[in-house]
Write a protein that holds these residues in place. Structure first.
Motif, PDB file in Angstrom:
ATOM      1  N   THR A  82      63.796  -8.588  25.018  1.00 24.13           N
ATOM      2  CA  THR A  82      64.767  -9.541  24.485  1.00 24.13           C
ATOM      3  C   THR A  82      64.096 -10.694  23.747  1.00 24.13           C
ATOM      4  N   ASN A  83      62.745 -10.801  23.818  1.00 19.16           N
ATOM      5  CA  ASN A  83      62.030 -11.842  23.095  1.00 19.16           C
ATOM      6  C   ASN A  83      60.592 -11.382  22.844  1.00 19.16           C
ATOM      7  N   TRP A  84      59.863 -12.175  22.019  1.00 17.16           N
ATOM      8  CA  TRP A  84      58.516 -11.776  21.602  1.00 17.16           C
ATOM      9  C   TRP A  84      57.543 -11.751  22.768  1.00 17.16           C
ATOM     10  N   ARG A  85      57.601 -12.739  23.637  1.00 16.02           N
ATOM     11  CA  ARG A  85      56.675 -12.767  24.766  1.00 16.02           C
ATOM     12  C   ARG A  85      56.884 -11.571  25.692  1.00 16.02           C
ATOM     13  N   GLU A  86      58.119 -11.239  25.913  1.00 17.45           N
ATOM     14  CA  GLU A  86      58.431 -10.084  26.758  1.00 17.45           C
ATOM     15  C   GLU A  86      57.911  -8.796  26.132  1.00 17.45           C
ATOM     16  N   GLU A  87      58.033  -8.678  24.806  1.00 19.95           N
ATOM     17  CA  GLU A  87      57.555  -7.469  24.129  1.00 19.95           C
ATOM     18  C   GLU A  87      56.038  -7.371  24.193  1.00 19.95           C
ATOM     19  N   LEU A  88      55.354  -8.482  23.950  1.00 19.55           N
ATOM     20  CA  LEU A  88      53.893  -8.475  24.031  1.00 19.55           C
ATOM     21  C   LEU A  88      53.427  -8.109  25.431  1.00 19.55           C
ATOM     22  N   SER A  89      54.071  -8.685  26.435  1.00 16.63           N
ATOM     23  CA  SER A  89      53.707  -8.371  27.819  1.00 16.63           C
ATOM     24  C   SER A  89      53.938  -6.899  28.129  1.00 16.63           C
ATOM     25  N   ALA A  90      55.085  -6.365  27.694  1.00 16.66           N
ATOM     26  CA  ALA A  90      55.403  -4.962  27.963  1.00 16.66           C
ATOM     27  C   ALA A  90      54.422  -4.032  27.265  1.00 16.66           C
ATOM     28  N   LEU A  91      54.057  -4.365  26.015  1.00 16.10           N
ATOM     29  CA  LEU A  91      53.118  -3.525  25.279  1.00 16.10           C
ATOM     30  C   LEU A  91      51.739  -3.549  25.919  1.00 16.10           C
ATOM     31  N   LEU A  92      51.298  -4.714  26.376  1.00 21.22           N
ATOM     32  CA  LEU A  92      49.992  -4.811  27.018  1.00 21.22           C
ATOM     33  C   LEU A  92      49.962  -4.057  28.344  1.00 21.22           C
ATOM     34  N   VAL A  93      51.006  -4.221  29.137  1.00 17.76           N
ATOM     35  CA  VAL A  93      51.059  -3.519  30.432  1.00 17.76           C
ATOM     36  C   VAL A  93      51.021  -2.012  30.221  1.00 17.76           C
ATOM     37  N   LEU A  94      51.743  -1.548  29.205  1.00 16.73           N
ATOM     38  CA  LEU A  94      51.772  -0.119  28.916  1.00 16.73           C
ATOM     39  C   LEU A  94      50.557   0.329  28.122  1.00 16.73           C
ATOM     40  N   GLY A  95      50.150  -0.500  27.156  1.00 20.71           N
ATOM     41  CA  GLY A  95      49.148  -0.071  26.183  1.00 20.71           C
ATOM     42  C   GLY A  95      47.714  -0.189  26.624  1.00 20.71           C
ATOM     43  N   VAL A  96      47.366  -1.186  27.421  1.00 21.34           N
ATOM     44  CA  VAL A  96      45.974  -1.343  27.836  1.00 21.34           C
ATOM     45  C   VAL A  96      45.486  -0.140  28.643  1.00 21.34           C
ATOM     46  N   PRO A  97      46.233   0.307  29.669  1.00 25.69           N
ATOM     47  CA  PRO A  97      45.785   1.520  30.359  1.00 25.69           C
ATOM     48  C   PRO A  97      45.762   2.754  29.459  1.00 25.69           C
ATOM     49  N   MET A  98      46.707   2.838  28.497  1.00 24.94           N
ATOM     50  CA  MET A  98      46.714   3.979  27.589  1.00 24.94           C
ATOM     51  C   MET A  98      45.503   3.945  26.664  1.00 24.94           C
ATOM     52  N   ALA A  99      45.168   2.749  26.157  1.00 24.13           N
ATOM     53  CA  ALA A  99      43.978   2.624  25.314  1.00 24.13           C
ATOM     54  C   ALA A  99      42.722   2.943  26.112  1.00 24.13           C
ATOM     55  N   ALA A 100      42.667   2.439  27.354  1.00 22.78           N
ATOM     56  CA  ALA A 100      41.516   2.731  28.207  1.00 22.78           C
ATOM     57  C   ALA A 100      41.404   4.220  28.477  1.00 22.78           C
ATOM     58  N   ALA A 101      42.545   4.870  28.702  1.00 24.99           N
ATOM     59  CA  ALA A 101      42.535   6.313  28.944  1.00 24.99           C
ATOM     60  C   ALA A 101      42.072   7.083  27.715  1.00 24.99           C
TER      61      ALA A 101
ATOM     62  N   ALA B 114      57.602  -2.986  16.758  1.00 29.09           N
ATOM     63  CA  ALA B 114      56.773  -2.614  15.606  1.00 29.09           C
ATOM     64  C   ALA B 114      55.816  -3.734  15.228  1.00 29.09           C
ATOM     65  N   SER B 115      56.323  -4.953  15.150  1.00 33.51           N
ATOM     66  CA  SER B 115      55.502  -6.084  14.722  1.00 33.51           C
ATOM     67  C   SER B 115      54.358  -6.349  15.694  1.00 33.51           C
ATOM     68  N   VAL B 116      54.665  -6.352  16.987  1.00 33.25           N
ATOM     69  CA  VAL B 116      53.643  -6.623  17.997  1.00 33.25           C
ATOM     70  C   VAL B 116      52.601  -5.520  18.014  1.00 33.25           C
ATOM     71  N   CYS B 117      53.045  -4.284  17.879  1.00 34.37           N
ATOM     72  CA  CYS B 117      52.124  -3.145  17.918  1.00 34.37           C
ATOM     73  C   CYS B 117      51.144  -3.181  16.745  1.00 34.37           C
ATOM     74  N   VAL B 118      51.646  -3.388  15.535  1.00 34.53           N
ATOM     75  CA  VAL B 118      50.769  -3.421  14.359  1.00 34.53           C
ATOM     76  C   VAL B 118      49.788  -4.585  14.458  1.00 34.53           C
ATOM     77  N   ALA B 119      50.287  -5.768  14.841  1.00 32.75           N
ATOM     78  CA  ALA B 119      49.418  -6.940  14.919  1.00 32.75           C
ATOM     79  C   ALA B 119      48.319  -6.755  15.965  1.00 32.75           C
ATOM     80  N   LEU B 120      48.681  -6.303  17.144  1.00 31.31           N
ATOM     81  CA  LEU B 120      47.699  -6.154  18.220  1.00 31.31           C
ATOM     82  C   LEU B 120      46.674  -5.074  17.887  1.00 31.31           C
TER      83      LEU B 120
END
Length: 468
Positions: free
Chosen positions: A15-34, A329-335
């Motif tokens: 529902t907001n940018w901070r929530e999206e960044l947090s969700a992407l990091l929680v999901l994406g960091v382990p996926m990137a590490a994997a 989309a915006s958070v994913c491309v930027a990160l």
């Protein structure tokens, strides 16, 4: 089994940018590490094989071209699992049957590709000779690939199961399982390549056996985890696994084949570089493979993050939430681009240190060492564009937009990238460096085309359902 870790099966859009960044990091960091650890399986092979000799590295490089081609063919149905599952859960997080059928048919398609695997191995030696590769290297590569092939279906199955788990926000334990797999691969390599603990010294063939054994173990680990996890087991993935769902099978094929073709367009450009380097010389070919391995390891970070982005945008699309999709989309491309830029700078500034990890200090390795040191800054040069194109492409796949991006990747890599690499590499004095310039040209074009397509879909047309 409740792990108590940070994974959650909640798939609601942000529902907001901070929530999206947090969700992407929680999901994406382990996926990137994997993804990094998955790539380490091949990296460990190369590091250990490089201690055997340059010809073994060249043979492994040639075999990995074929192995990667087969992986790319299967990548479509495997990656199709992500948008099918994430959009279904975005619409109804309790639709267990729909999800189960998507995963099952993805696994069925992997099995259906096994005959192609056999045909490719049978034909690879004569085809390699026709393309100007050294016959002795081609023979060794075929034998190595034949052993790798036993583990190929299991590793592709693991990827499909990982995509399912990511779609239900389960990434931490899968990362640990992939880490365990890489560790087993290293142990098997140590035993079989060098003949330790009383085992026969098998050199390159030992690496092939080790990778296949590790793949089989990994597939078993994932099945056990899915059956025991309190959220994943609700989907009962392996219930009536032998029963077909032909409409869903067609859905997986329809969504998957453009993804496979796009992946082949991109991946085979890099592998074509192996063949072009092979025409120039064995040392250049081996050095290119090492440089490409370093770049591929770095690429795992934005790729893992963008895979998470595909899940996030898929959840938003399933819920019909356009603002959430734009945020994803915006958070994913930027990160993805920021992290890749940092890694590229690190590689460009430390080629000697990185080269020392792959190439021994012996005087006989002076040529290959110098080549790798020269190649690494060139590889770092295209990483920024690589991050943009992979993020945009994965996000479009999360929206089930696959056919137009397929055409864009074909133009970028084979109408633009390959001709530049071929001409500069084989027809001018630029030589081996020209092949890296061709890769950069292709990735630059892809980042522009795919980035523009993503902007068109979300910000101009403002649509979450893409009809190709």
């Amino acid at each position: 089994m409740d792990t108590g870790l940070t994974d959650s099966s909640d798939v609601k859009p942000s529902t907001n940018w901070r929530e999206e960044l947090s969700a992407l990091l929680v999901l994406g960091v382990p996926m990137a590490a994997a993804q990094i650890v998955s790539m380490l399986t091949l990296t460990i092979d190369l590091l250990m094989i490089s201690r055997v000799g340059a010809e073994e590295i060249a043979a492994a490089s040639l075999a990995l071209v074929v192995n990667f081609l087969l992986w790319m063919i299967a990548a479509g149905p495997v990656m199709a699992v992500t948008p099918l599952v994430s959009q279904a859960l975005g619409a109804d997080k309790h639709d267990y049957t729909d999800v189960r059928h998507s995963v099952r048919m993805g696994l069925w398609l992997i099995v259906a590709l096994i005959p192609l695997l056999v045909i490719v191995i049978w034909a690879m030696e004569p085809l390699a000779s026709l393309m100007g590769q050294d016959p002795a290297i081609a023979s060794r590569a075929r034998d190595y690939m034949a052993l790798l092939a036993f583990g190929w279906p299991f590793m592709m199955g693991v990827m499909a199961l990982r995509n399912f788990l990511a779609a239900i926000n389960k990434t931490t334990i899968p990362f640990l399982l992939i880490l365990l797999t890489a560790g087993l691969n290293a142990v098997f390599n140590y035993i079989l390549i060098f003949g330790n603990f009383g085992a026969p010294k098998l050199d390159l063939l030992g690496a092939g056996i080790a990778s296949s054994l590790a793949g089989l173990c990994s597939f078993v680990f994932f099945i056990i985890y899915i059956k025991l996890d309190s959220s994943a087991c609700k989907f009962d993935l392996f219930k009536n696994w032998h029963r077909p769902d032909w409409p869903r099978f067609r859905d997986v094929v329809k969504l998957g084949w453009p993804i496979s073709v796009s992946t082949i367009f991109e991946g085979m450009l890099f592998n074509a570089g192996v063949l072009l380097m092979g025409v120039i010389g064995v040392m250049e070919m081996a050095a290119y493979q090492i440089g490409l391995n370093v770049a591929s390891l770095a690429f795992m970070v934005p790729w893992g993050l963008s895979m998470a982005g595909a899940v996030r945008i898929g959840h938003a699309a399933g819920a019909g939430n356009l603002p959430a999709a734009k945020r994803a989309a915006s958070v994913c491309v930027a990160l993805s681009t920021v992290t890749m830029t940092i890694l590229a700078l690190a590689i460009a500034l430390s080629p000697n240190i990185i080269t020392a990890l792959y190439v021994g200090p012996d005087a006989e390795n002076d040529v290959i060492r110098a080549l790798v040191i020269g190649f690494l800054p060139l590889a770092a040069g295209f990483m920024f564009f690589d991050a943009i194109q992979v993020a945009a492409n994965q996000l479009l796949r999360g929206l089930k937009d696959v056919q137009i991006p397929m055409v864009m990747t074909g133009i970028s890599y084979w109408i633009i990238g390959f001709p530049v690499a071929y001409y500069l590499g084989l027809k001018t004095d630029v030589g081996a460096n020209g092949i890296w310039y061709g890769l950069t040209a292709g990735l630059l074009a892809a980042s522009i085309f795919l980035g523009a397509r993503l902007f068109w879909v979300l910000w101009v047309k403002r649509r979450l359902r893409v009809e190709n």
